[in-house]
Design a protein around this motif. Structure first.
Motif, PDB file in Angstrom:
ATOM      1  N   SER A  55      -4.562  11.491  29.645  1.00 13.97           N
ATOM      2  CA  SER A  55      -4.772  12.745  30.364  1.00 13.97           C
ATOM      3  C   SER A  55      -6.262  13.047  30.392  1.00 13.97           C
ATOM      4  N   SER A  56      -6.673  13.992  31.237  1.00 12.64           N
ATOM      5  CA  SER A  56      -8.096  14.335  31.344  1.00 12.64           C
ATOM      6  C   SER A  56      -8.643  14.814  30.004  1.00 12.64           C
ATOM      7  N   GLY A  57      -7.885  15.671  29.328  1.00 15.65           N
ATOM      8  CA  GLY A  57      -8.334  16.179  28.037  1.00 15.65           C
ATOM      9  C   GLY A  57      -8.471  15.078  27.010  1.00 15.65           C
ATOM     10  N   GLU A  58      -7.490  14.171  26.956  1.00 14.86           N
ATOM     11  CA  GLU A  58      -7.539  13.075  26.000  1.00 14.86           C
ATOM     12  C   GLU A  58      -8.688  12.121  26.326  1.00 14.86           C
ATOM     13  N   GLY A  76     -11.024  22.149  27.212  1.00 10.70           N
ATOM     14  CA  GLY A  76     -10.123  22.808  28.167  1.00 10.70           C
ATOM     15  C   GLY A  76     -10.849  23.349  29.383  1.00 10.70           C
ATOM     16  N   HIS A  77     -12.059  23.880  29.189  1.00  3.55           N
ATOM     17  CA  HIS A  77     -12.847  24.396  30.316  1.00  3.55           C
ATOM     18  C   HIS A  77     -13.306  23.258  31.226  1.00  3.55           C
ATOM     19  N   LEU A  78     -13.697  22.152  30.617  1.00  5.48           N
ATOM     20  CA  LEU A  78     -14.113  21.005  31.411  1.00  5.48           C
ATOM     21  C   LEU A  78     -12.954  20.445  32.237  1.00  5.48           C
ATOM     22  N   VAL A  79     -11.778  20.392  31.625  1.00  8.02           N
ATOM     23  CA  VAL A  79     -10.594  19.902  32.337  1.00  8.02           C
ATOM     24  C   VAL A  79     -10.261  20.818  33.508  1.00  8.02           C
ATOM     25  N   ALA A  80     -10.357  22.119  33.302  1.00 12.38           N
ATOM     26  CA  ALA A  80     -10.066  23.074  34.378  1.00 12.38           C
ATOM     27  C   ALA A  80     -11.031  22.873  35.546  1.00 12.38           C
ATOM     28  N   ASP A  81     -12.306  22.674  35.242  1.00  6.62           N
ATOM     29  CA  ASP A  81     -13.282  22.424  36.308  1.00  6.62           C
ATOM     30  C   ASP A  81     -13.009  21.094  37.006  1.00  6.62           C
ATOM     31  N   ARG A  82     -12.622  20.086  36.231  1.00  3.61           N
ATOM     32  CA  ARG A  82     -12.280  18.791  36.825  1.00  3.61           C
ATOM     33  C   ARG A  82     -11.128  18.924  37.802  1.00  3.61           C
ATOM     34  N   ASP A  83     -10.112  19.686  37.391  1.00  2.00           N
ATOM     35  CA  ASP A  83      -8.951  19.889  38.253  1.00  2.00           C
ATOM     36  C   ASP A  83      -9.341  20.588  39.557  1.00  2.00           C
ATOM     37  N   GLU A  84     -10.205  21.582  39.461  1.00  2.00           N
ATOM     38  CA  GLU A  84     -10.633  22.303  40.666  1.00  2.00           C
ATOM     39  C   GLU A  84     -11.374  21.369  41.612  1.00  2.00           C
ATOM     40  N   MET A  85     -12.234  20.520  41.064  1.00  2.00           N
ATOM     41  CA  MET A  85     -12.963  19.567  41.906  1.00  2.00           C
ATOM     42  C   MET A  85     -12.009  18.589  42.574  1.00  2.00           C
ATOM     43  N   PHE A  86     -11.026  18.118  41.800  1.00  2.00           N
ATOM     44  CA  PHE A  86     -10.068  17.171  42.364  1.00  2.00           C
ATOM     45  C   PHE A  86      -9.248  17.821  43.485  1.00  2.00           C
ATOM     46  N   LEU A  87      -8.848  19.062  43.291  1.00  2.00           N
ATOM     47  CA  LEU A  87      -7.993  19.732  44.273  1.00  2.00           C
ATOM     48  C   LEU A  87      -8.667  19.878  45.633  1.00  2.00           C
ATOM     49  N   LYS A  88      -9.984  19.882  45.650  1.00  2.00           N
ATOM     50  CA  LYS A  88     -10.690  19.955  46.926  1.00  2.00           C
ATOM     51  C   LYS A  88     -10.458  18.707  47.758  1.00  2.00           C
ATOM     52  N   GLU A  89     -10.050  17.616  47.112  1.00  2.00           N
ATOM     53  CA  GLU A  89      -9.788  16.358  47.817  1.00  2.00           C
ATOM     54  C   GLU A  89      -8.309  16.001  47.851  1.00  2.00           C
ATOM     55  N   ALA A  90      -7.456  16.890  47.348  1.00  2.00           N
ATOM     56  CA  ALA A  90      -6.029  16.561  47.215  1.00  2.00           C
ATOM     57  C   ALA A  90      -5.397  16.180  48.544  1.00  2.00           C
ATOM     58  N   HIS A  91      -5.829  16.808  49.617  1.00  2.00           N
ATOM     59  CA  HIS A  91      -5.235  16.542  50.931  1.00  2.00           C
ATOM     60  C   HIS A  91      -5.532  15.132  51.429  1.00  2.00           C
ATOM     61  N   ALA A 115       6.875  11.356  36.452  1.00  2.14           N
ATOM     62  CA  ALA A 115       6.657  11.550  35.013  1.00  2.14           C
ATOM     63  C   ALA A 115       5.214  11.151  34.714  1.00  2.14           C
ATOM     64  N   SER A 116       4.353  12.145  34.616  1.00  5.01           N
ATOM     65  CA  SER A 116       2.919  11.886  34.611  1.00  5.01           C
ATOM     66  C   SER A 116       2.184  12.603  33.489  1.00  5.01           C
ATOM     67  N   GLY A 117       1.089  11.991  33.056  1.00  7.70           N
ATOM     68  CA  GLY A 117       0.205  12.629  32.094  1.00  7.70           C
ATOM     69  C   GLY A 117      -0.767  13.594  32.731  1.00  7.70           C
ATOM     70  N   GLY A 118      -0.660  13.792  34.031  1.00  4.49           N
ATOM     71  CA  GLY A 118      -1.526  14.728  34.729  1.00  4.49           C
ATOM     72  C   GLY A 118      -1.066  16.164  34.574  1.00  4.49           C
ATOM     73  N   ALA A 119      -1.838  17.081  35.151  1.00  8.11           N
ATOM     74  CA  ALA A 119      -1.519  18.508  35.093  1.00  8.11           C
ATOM     75  C   ALA A 119      -0.536  18.870  36.196  1.00  8.11           C
TER      76      ALA A 119
END
Length: 204
Positions: A55-58, A76-91, A115-119
């Protein structure tokens, strides 16, 4: 469907997300590298690619241990920022064609789960852009269990939700950690990497 990817005698199919169902490797790497760069840390894609089952945190905690890093913000804060950056490209994330064929061929024949280790939030947002968005009976993520891969918890929870014995489940995976998790769960596992590997992108 490629013969090597055909499930045999399975009562349910469990699919890892990143790298298995979708070709999200480069988008994930770019998001993680960008977040770590704000901490003055350079993330090599080779290092990232070798640990995609985490996972991102691990992954960040592993990097901290290996390099004796002291970061200014909590993981946890770094993971949250990573997720936000990724979501901009999710489409723009696309499915792996070979695994998509399995999902389409088996839809309606046996229960299936992601069944994923992602968020969860990241997967749900990316899933809605996929052609198989309505094909899965349940979604289990790192948010739903105490331990991520290579522990078997994610796969065992998915089997429980589908009311199928672990020994009757077949898992599709693309990482060593995921394969170890599936085997620890007592499940059959199919390594999709020979069929989904893409050439490295320049500038990575």
């Amino acid at each position: 469907m490629h013969p090597d990817l055909t499930p045999h005698h399975a009562d349910c199919l469990l699919f890892d997300w990143d790298g298995t169902l979708v070709d999200s490797q480069y988008a994930n790497y770019r998001a993680m590298a960008a977040v770590l760069a704000t901490e003055g840390v350079r993330l090599e894609q080779e290092w990232f690619d070798a640990r995609t089952g985490l996972s991102s945190g691990e992954m960040i905690r592993t990097l901290i241990r290996e390099r004796a890093l002291e970061l200014s913000r909590p993981v946890g804060h770094l993971v949250a920022d990573r997720d936000e950056m990724f979501l901009k490209e999710a489409h723009a994330v696309r499915p792996h064609r070979e695994v998509l064929q399995v999902v389409e061929a088996m839809h309606g024949r046996v229960p299936m789960a992601v069944a994923s280790g992602g968020a969860r939030r990241v997967i749900e947002e990316t899933l809605r852009h996929q052609p198989f968005s309505g094909h899965f009976d349940t979604l289990v993520t790192r948010d739903d269990v105490d331990r991520g891969k290579p522990a078997p918890d994610i796969f065992l929870r998915a089997a429980e939700l589908l009311a199928v014995r672990p020994a009757r489940c077949t898992v599709y995976e693309d990482s060593d950690e995921g394969i170890e998790a599936a085997r620890s769960a007592g499940m059959t596992v199919i390594d999709v990497r020979p069929h989904t590997r893409t050439r490295p992108r320049s500038g990575a």
